[in-house]
Design a protein around this motif. Structure first.
Motif, short mmCIF file in Angstrom:
data_model
loop_
_atom_site.label_atom_id
_atom_site.label_comp_id
_atom_site.label_asym_id
_atom_site.label_seq_id
_atom_site.Cartn_x
_atom_site.Cartn_y
_atom_site.Cartn_z
N PRO A 76 -30.62 25.24 44.78
CA PRO A 76 -30.51 23.92 45.42
C PRO A 76 -29.06 23.50 45.62
O PRO A 76 -28.22 23.71 44.75
CB PRO A 76 -31.22 22.99 44.42
CG PRO A 76 -32.10 23.89 43.62
CD PRO A 76 -31.38 25.19 43.53
N ASP A 77 -28.78 22.90 46.76
CA ASP A 77 -27.44 22.42 47.09
C ASP A 77 -27.52 20.90 47.19
O ASP A 77 -27.96 20.35 48.20
CB ASP A 77 -26.98 23.03 48.41
CG ASP A 77 -25.55 22.68 48.75
OD1 ASP A 77 -24.86 22.10 47.88
OD2 ASP A 77 -25.12 22.97 49.88
N THR A 78 -27.11 20.20 46.15
CA THR A 78 -27.25 18.75 46.08
C THR A 78 -26.35 18.04 47.08
O THR A 78 -25.19 18.42 47.28
CB THR A 78 -26.90 18.26 44.65
OG1 THR A 78 -27.78 18.89 43.73
CG2 THR A 78 -27.06 16.76 44.54
N ASP A 79 -26.90 17.01 47.71
CA ASP A 79 -26.14 16.18 48.63
C ASP A 79 -24.92 15.61 47.90
O ASP A 79 -25.02 15.15 46.76
CB ASP A 79 -27.02 15.03 49.13
CG ASP A 79 -26.33 14.21 50.20
OD1 ASP A 79 -25.43 13.43 49.86
OD2 ASP A 79 -26.72 14.34 51.38
N PRO A 80 -23.72 15.65 48.54
CA PRO A 80 -22.50 15.17 47.87
C PRO A 80 -22.58 13.73 47.39
O PRO A 80 -21.91 13.35 46.42
CB PRO A 80 -21.43 15.32 48.96
CG PRO A 80 -21.96 16.37 49.87
CD PRO A 80 -23.44 16.20 49.88
N CYS B 38 -25.28 12.31 46.21
CA CYS B 38 -26.42 12.16 45.30
C CYS B 38 -25.98 12.45 43.86
O CYS B 38 -25.37 13.49 43.57
CB CYS B 38 -27.54 13.12 45.69
SG CYS B 38 -29.00 13.04 44.63
N SER B 39 -26.29 11.51 42.94
CA SER B 39 -25.95 11.70 41.53
C SER B 39 -27.17 12.04 40.69
O SER B 39 -27.06 12.23 39.47
CB SER B 39 -25.30 10.42 40.98
OG SER B 39 -26.20 9.32 41.07
N VAL B 40 -28.33 12.13 41.31
CA VAL B 40 -29.57 12.45 40.58
C VAL B 40 -29.64 13.95 40.33
O VAL B 40 -29.43 14.75 41.25
CB VAL B 40 -30.81 12.01 41.40
CG1 VAL B 40 -32.09 12.37 40.67
CG2 VAL B 40 -30.75 10.52 41.68
N PRO B 41 -29.89 14.38 39.10
CA PRO B 41 -30.00 15.81 38.81
C PRO B 41 -31.12 16.46 39.62
O PRO B 41 -32.09 15.80 39.99
CB PRO B 41 -30.31 15.85 37.31
CG PRO B 41 -29.87 14.52 36.79
CD PRO B 41 -30.09 13.55 37.90
N VAL B 42 -30.98 17.75 39.88
CA VAL B 42 -32.03 18.48 40.60
C VAL B 42 -33.32 18.41 39.79
O VAL B 42 -33.35 18.82 38.63
CB VAL B 42 -31.64 19.96 40.82
CG1 VAL B 42 -32.75 20.69 41.58
CG2 VAL B 42 -30.32 20.06 41.57
N PRO B 43 -34.39 17.87 40.35
CA PRO B 43 -35.64 17.72 39.58
C PRO B 43 -36.34 19.06 39.36
O PRO B 43 -36.13 20.02 40.10
CB PRO B 43 -36.48 16.79 40.46
CG PRO B 43 -35.97 17.02 41.84
CD PRO B 43 -34.51 17.30 41.71
N ALA B 44 -37.16 19.08 38.35
CA ALA B 44 -37.85 20.32 37.96
C ALA B 44 -38.72 20.87 39.08
O ALA B 44 -38.83 22.09 39.24
CB ALA B 44 -38.68 20.07 36.71
N HIS B 45 -39.34 19.98 39.88
CA HIS B 45 -40.25 20.49 40.90
C HIS B 45 -39.51 21.23 42.01
O HIS B 45 -40.11 22.04 42.73
CB HIS B 45 -41.10 19.34 41.50
CG HIS B 45 -40.33 18.33 42.28
ND1 HIS B 45 -39.82 17.17 41.72
CD2 HIS B 45 -39.99 18.28 43.60
CE1 HIS B 45 -39.21 16.47 42.65
NE2 HIS B 45 -39.30 17.11 43.78
#
Length: 221
Positions: free
Chosen positions: A195-199, A201-208
């Motif tokens: 996963p490549d998190t949006d710059p 976004c501060s929410v951790p990558v969710p388990a799903h």
């Protein structure tokens, strides 16, 4: 489970030995694919467009904008055709003429029905769970304005066919005997990357999301 019952439109005309009548194989192709192609005649011309979809039981749900000409036309209950193809391998043969592909494909014929109210909400959830499972519970709820701007169609899976090729090279005996070129199967596999998190976004990558990539992926700290 009721087997597939061929109709004139869904009866294979070539390579009939590749046809499948087990409805479970239809479900398997539809459930593994992520994009279908919606075919219909629009303003007198054939149109085939990539479309989002999802399946629940014997119903295929199609997703698009209310401004889409193809979705508006399909909602009038005209004849449409929906296809999903999974490419599994390129088959190299000793003759270029005998090169082929291993694949699984599903073709569904019928007339779609435009949904509203609770049926439309259910269809949206099925579509979401198919493309991005877990997001329905995790992401912000759909607003009334967004709900109104989305078109969801339901297509029954009663008229469908499945075709599969899962063999190696099928060369002419003379080419096999000559053995002058390589023959074999080159597998094709689709996989998800990390996963490549949006710059912003501060929410951790969710388990799903991580679960789709595989157990070896580590959650960012």
């Amino acid at each position: 489970m009721t087997p597939l019952s061929p109709t004139p439109r869904s009866t294979l005309t070539r390579k009939k030995d590749r046809g499948r009548t087990d409805r479970a194989e239809l479900y398997a192709v539809l459930d593994e694919g992520l994009v279908c192609h919606l075919g219909l005649v629009l303003d007198g011309s054939p149109v085939v467009l990539p479309t989002g979809y999802g399946r629940d039981g014997e119903t295929l749900y199609l997703h698009g904008s209310t401004g889409s000409p193809s979705m508006r036309a399909a909602a009038t209950e005209i004849d449409i055709c929906v296809t999903v193809t999974l490419l599994d391998a390129v088959v190299y043969s000793r003759s270029v003429n005998d090169h082929s592909m291993n694949y699984r494909s599903a073709v569904v014929h019928g007339r779609a029905r435009a949904l509203s109210g609770d049926e439309k909400w259910h269809g949206l959830r099925v579509l979401t769970d198919h493309l991005a499972p877990g997001s329905w519970e995790h992401a912000r709820e759909v607003s009334a304005k967004e709900f109104a701007a989305v078109s969801v169609l339901a297509l029954d899976l009663a008229e469908a066919s499945v075709k599969v090729r899962d063999a190696g090279a099928l060369d002419h005996p003379d080419d096999v005997e000559a053995d002058a070129a390589w023959a074999g199967v080159l597998p094709i596999r689709m996989s998800f990357g990390e996963p490549d998190t949006d710059p912003k976004c501060s929410v951790p990558v969710p388990a799903h999301v991580v679960e789709r990539v595989g157990p070896s992926t580590k959650l960012p700290r």
